[in-house]
Design a protein around this motif. Sequence first.
Motif, PDB file in Angstrom:
ATOM      1  N   MET A  46     -18.424  35.545 -20.588  1.00  0.00           N
ATOM      2  CA  MET A  46     -19.514  34.661 -20.207  1.00  0.00           C
ATOM      3  C   MET A  46     -19.262  34.036 -18.843  1.00  0.00           C
ATOM      4  SD  MET A  46     -22.419  33.689 -21.342  1.00  0.00           S
ATOM      5  CE  MET A  46     -23.663  32.443 -21.002  1.00  0.00           C
ATOM      6  N   ASN A  47     -17.990  33.652 -18.591  1.00  0.00           N
ATOM      7  CA  ASN A  47     -17.645  33.064 -17.303  1.00  0.00           C
ATOM      8  C   ASN A  47     -17.848  34.067 -16.169  1.00  0.00           C
ATOM      9  OD1 ASN A  47     -16.970  30.636 -18.462  1.00  0.00           O
ATOM     10  ND2 ASN A  47     -14.823  31.219 -18.785  1.00  0.00           N
ATOM     11  N   VAL A  48     -17.532  35.342 -16.450  1.00  0.00           N
ATOM     12  CA  VAL A  48     -17.715  36.380 -15.431  1.00  0.00           C
ATOM     13  C   VAL A  48     -19.192  36.523 -15.087  1.00  0.00           C
ATOM     14  CG1 VAL A  48     -17.422  38.825 -14.917  1.00  0.00           C
ATOM     15  CG2 VAL A  48     -15.625  37.590 -16.151  1.00  0.00           C
ATOM     16  N   LEU A  49     -20.038  36.514 -16.118  1.00  0.00           N
ATOM     17  CA  LEU A  49     -21.480  36.619 -15.887  1.00  0.00           C
ATOM     18  C   LEU A  49     -21.996  35.432 -15.091  1.00  0.00           C
ATOM     19  CD1 LEU A  49     -22.708  37.954 -19.370  1.00  0.00           C
ATOM     20  CD2 LEU A  49     -22.489  39.222 -17.209  1.00  0.00           C
ATOM     21  N   ASN A  50     -21.518  34.250 -15.399  1.00  0.00           N
ATOM     22  CA  ASN A  50     -21.933  33.052 -14.659  1.00  0.00           C
ATOM     23  C   ASN A  50     -21.540  33.173 -13.191  1.00  0.00           C
ATOM     24  OD1 ASN A  50     -23.077  31.831 -16.871  1.00  0.00           O
ATOM     25  ND2 ASN A  50     -21.231  30.656 -17.414  1.00  0.00           N
ATOM     26  N   LYS A  51     -20.328  33.642 -12.939  1.00  0.00           N
ATOM     27  CA  LYS A  51     -19.874  33.771 -11.554  1.00  0.00           C
ATOM     28  C   LYS A  51     -20.693  34.798 -10.779  1.00  0.00           C
ATOM     29  CE  LYS A  51     -15.073  32.415 -12.492  1.00  0.00           C
ATOM     30  NZ  LYS A  51     -13.661  32.852 -12.481  1.00  0.00           N
ATOM     31  N   VAL A  52     -20.996  35.936 -11.456  1.00  0.00           N
ATOM     32  CA  VAL A  52     -21.801  36.973 -10.801  1.00  0.00           C
ATOM     33  C   VAL A  52     -23.205  36.456 -10.517  1.00  0.00           C
ATOM     34  CG1 VAL A  52     -22.833  39.258 -11.106  1.00  0.00           C
ATOM     35  CG2 VAL A  52     -20.451  38.856 -11.787  1.00  0.00           C
ATOM     36  N   THR A  53     -23.771  35.727 -11.488  1.00  0.00           N
ATOM     37  CA  THR A  53     -25.128  35.186 -11.321  1.00  0.00           C
ATOM     38  C   THR A  53     -25.184  34.194 -10.177  1.00  0.00           C
ATOM     39  OG1 THR A  53     -25.566  35.454 -13.691  1.00  0.00           O
ATOM     40  CG2 THR A  53     -26.999  33.955 -12.462  1.00  0.00           C
ATOM     41  N   TRP A  54     -24.235  33.240 -10.155  1.00  0.00           N
ATOM     42  CA  TRP A  54     -24.230  32.255  -9.076  1.00  0.00           C
ATOM     43  C   TRP A  54     -23.996  32.923  -7.712  1.00  0.00           C
ATOM     44  CZ3 TRP A  54     -26.124  27.698  -9.100  1.00  0.00           C
ATOM     45  CH2 TRP A  54     -26.206  26.949 -10.296  1.00  0.00           C
ATOM     46  N   ALA A  55     -23.152  33.938  -7.706  1.00  0.00           N
ATOM     47  CA  ALA A  55     -22.899  34.634  -6.437  1.00  0.00           C
ATOM     48  C   ALA A  55     -24.165  35.330  -5.945  1.00  0.00           C
ATOM     49  CB  ALA A  55     -21.760  35.642  -6.615  1.00  0.00           C
ATOM     50  N   ALA A  56     -24.904  35.966  -6.873  1.00  0.00           N
ATOM     51  CA  ALA A  56     -26.130  36.654  -6.481  1.00  0.00           C
ATOM     52  C   ALA A  56     -27.194  35.661  -6.019  1.00  0.00           C
ATOM     53  CB  ALA A  56     -26.650  37.479  -7.659  1.00  0.00           C
ATOM     54  N   MET A  57     -27.295  34.524  -6.711  1.00  0.00           N
ATOM     55  CA  MET A  57     -28.283  33.503  -6.332  1.00  0.00           C
ATOM     56  C   MET A  57     -27.947  32.891  -4.973  1.00  0.00           C
ATOM     57  SD  MET A  57     -28.838  31.605 -10.026  1.00  0.00           S
ATOM     58  CE  MET A  57     -29.896  30.340  -9.308  1.00  0.00           C
ATOM     59  N   TRP A  58     -26.664  32.683  -4.757  1.00  0.00           N
ATOM     60  CA  TRP A  58     -26.253  32.084  -3.475  1.00  0.00           C
ATOM     61  C   TRP A  58     -26.446  33.069  -2.336  1.00  0.00           C
ATOM     62  CZ3 TRP A  58     -25.517  27.421  -1.800  1.00  0.00           C
ATOM     63  CH2 TRP A  58     -24.860  27.209  -0.599  1.00  0.00           C
TER      64      TRP A  58
END
Length: 238
Positions: free
Chosen positions: A1-13
Motif C-alpha cells: 500500500m505504501n508503494v502505491l501511495n508513493k507511486v501515486t504521489w509521484a505521478a500527481m506531482w
Amino acid sequence: MNVLNKVTWAAMWKNRTRTIVTIIGIILSAAMFTAVTTLGVSLVGYLIECTVYNDGDYFVRYDYSTDEQLTALQQEQAVSQLGDLKALGYSTFYSVNGRSSESCIIAAGDEDFFDMVSIHMEEGRLPETSEEIVITRNIYHYLLQAGQPCELGEILTLDVVPEYVPEEGENDIELPCQGVAFQKSYVIVGILDSDSSRMSDWRMEPMNFITADDGAHAFHWARFFAKTADPMDAYPLE
C-alpha cells in the motif's frame, strides 16, 4: 500500500497541471450535484406548499355527507386527522327594494377543519367560538345592499332554516335534512375570499357564512376532510 501511495504521489506531482484540473473538476462536480439535489428538494417542497395553500392539507374530501358517515370515518384507523364542516342550514336575505333575494349557507367548522382547509381571509380573522362568524366578500356586498350588518365587529342575526328554498325557476336540490330552524346572533370577525369558500371545487356550493362548531345544532349536510399518515392509505378511503 505504501508503494502505491508513493507511486501515486509521484505521478500527481510530476503532472501537477493535470492533478489541479482533476481536483477542480471533482469540486465542481460535487458542487453541481449538491446544487441540483438541493434545487430538486426545494422544488418539491415549494409544490407541496403551493398545493396546501391552494387546495388544503388533506387527501380525501367527502361531500354531502351524513352523521353516520362521520362516525364511520372516526373509526378508521388509517385516518390521522379528520376535519368537518357542517351545513347548519340556510338564511335568505332580501334587497332593499324586496325584488331580489339571496339564499346563503351557514356552516360550522371544527378546529381540524380550519387547520386542514385553505381559507384565505381578506380582512379580519377566522372564528374562534360559535358566537363569531366570517362572511364571503360577495355576501358582504349583498348585506350592504340589503341594509344588514356587514362590517367587522358588527352583530348579524340570522334566521336559519334546515331546508334549501329554491328561487323561482330553479330546480329543487334533494339533500338529506336533519337540521332544525333556529335564530342566532353572530359577531362578524372576518371577510374571506369568495373563491376559497368553495373548497377548491367550483361544482360545490360556496360556504357564505362560516362559524366555529359547538355541536349545539343538528346539521343539514356536511363535508369531511380526511388525512392519513401514509398518503397511500388514503386510496381505500375514496
